[in-house]
Enzyme design. Sequence first.
Site, PDB file in Angstrom:
ATOM      1  CG  ASP A 123      -1.812   0.892   1.772  1.00  0.00           C
ATOM      2  OD1 ASP A 123      -2.130   1.477   0.280  1.00  0.00           O
ATOM      3  OD2 ASP A 123      -2.105   1.195   2.779  1.00  0.00           O
ATOM      4  N   GLY A 137       1.057   4.902   0.116  1.00  0.00           N
ATOM      5  CA  GLY A 137       1.082   6.503  -0.277  1.00  0.00           C
ATOM      6  C   GLY A 137       1.101   7.502  -0.684  1.00  0.00           C
ATOM      7  CG  ASN A 138      -0.260  11.022  -0.856  1.00  0.00           C
ATOM      8  OD1 ASN A 138      -0.144  11.266  -2.901  1.00  0.00           O
ATOM      9  ND2 ASN A 138      -2.070  11.725  -0.887  1.00  0.00           N
ATOM     10  CE1 TYR A 151     -16.038   9.498  -6.599  1.00  0.00           C
ATOM     11  CE2 TYR A 151     -13.792  10.115  -7.829  1.00  0.00           C
ATOM     12  CZ  TYR A 151     -14.222  10.024  -6.840  1.00  0.00           C
ATOM     13  OH  TYR A 151     -14.320  11.561  -5.185  1.00  0.00           O
ATOM     14  N   GLY A 158     -10.024   7.173  -5.795  1.00  0.00           N
ATOM     15  CA  GLY A 158      -8.253   7.038  -5.393  1.00  0.00           C
ATOM     16  C   GLY A 158      -8.321   5.566  -5.254  1.00  0.00           C
ATOM     17  CG  ASP A 178      -7.077   5.787  -1.102  1.00  0.00           C
ATOM     18  OD1 ASP A 178      -7.390   5.693  -2.071  1.00  0.00           O
ATOM     19  OD2 ASP A 178      -6.632   6.026  -0.259  1.00  0.00           O
ATOM     20  CB  THR A 229      -3.429  12.262   4.503  1.00  0.00           C
ATOM     21  OG1 THR A 229      -2.772  11.446   4.398  1.00  0.00           O
ATOM     22  CG2 THR A 229      -3.021  13.397   4.416  1.00  0.00           C
TER      23      THR A 229
END
Length: 244
Positions: free
Chosen positions: A7, A9-10, A95, A102, A104, A126
Amino acid sequence: MKSLWLDIGNTRLKYWITENQQIIEHAAELHLQSPADLLLGLIQHFKHQGLHRIGISSVLDTENNQRIQQILKWLEIPVVFAKVHAEYAGLQCGYEVPSQLGIDRWLQVLAVAEEKENYCIIGCGTALTIDLTKGKQHLGGYILPNLYLQRDALIQNTKGIKIPDSAFDNLNPGNNTVDAVHHGILLGLISTIESIMQQSPKKLLLTGGDAKLFAKFLQKYDPVVETDLLLKGLQQYIAHYPKD
């Protein structure tokens, strides 16, 4: 079968190693905007684990994902990057442009969506993400700044107010500036979730670092906290991935 699940992430890289669906190793590390370098430091460890496949959830851009792909080639096992689809494993994306959702959030929804059940899935990371499902239909959702982003924005844009670290642990009116800020931010997010929950019956599921904190103030909705929800979604994704 041993599998590696990533995973990316940012700010953090998390990984799980599973064997026969059981987690045998798990770690999370800050990658300081250089996840490929962090992964490079882990590759020898992974090489000695006898892995058979790799599933990846990554929010990185194409260039960085290609670097990740090149590093993982050293393991000489199949690598799959999860993607958002208009429809996958019976789940319909809510969407208009699925690629804008995203990965995630998509995997968290994929982990739990089922026929004849409605869910409100809260990602307490976040950002505070909220996704709604009706059966196998993803309905879309909401994205809000989390507790700390809201507090930091207030500090940066308000002259003369200094706010030290303090626990978000109360919804009562604050009797000082520090408490007023923390309680107000928490109240705003809790009220948002409650408003959504009151619109129609649904199961409430929380994941992410602050999941237990939010669950404490949402007990009347019988919240379920799932710490490894993204992992479960990634496993579900790979289970339905087309075989060569």
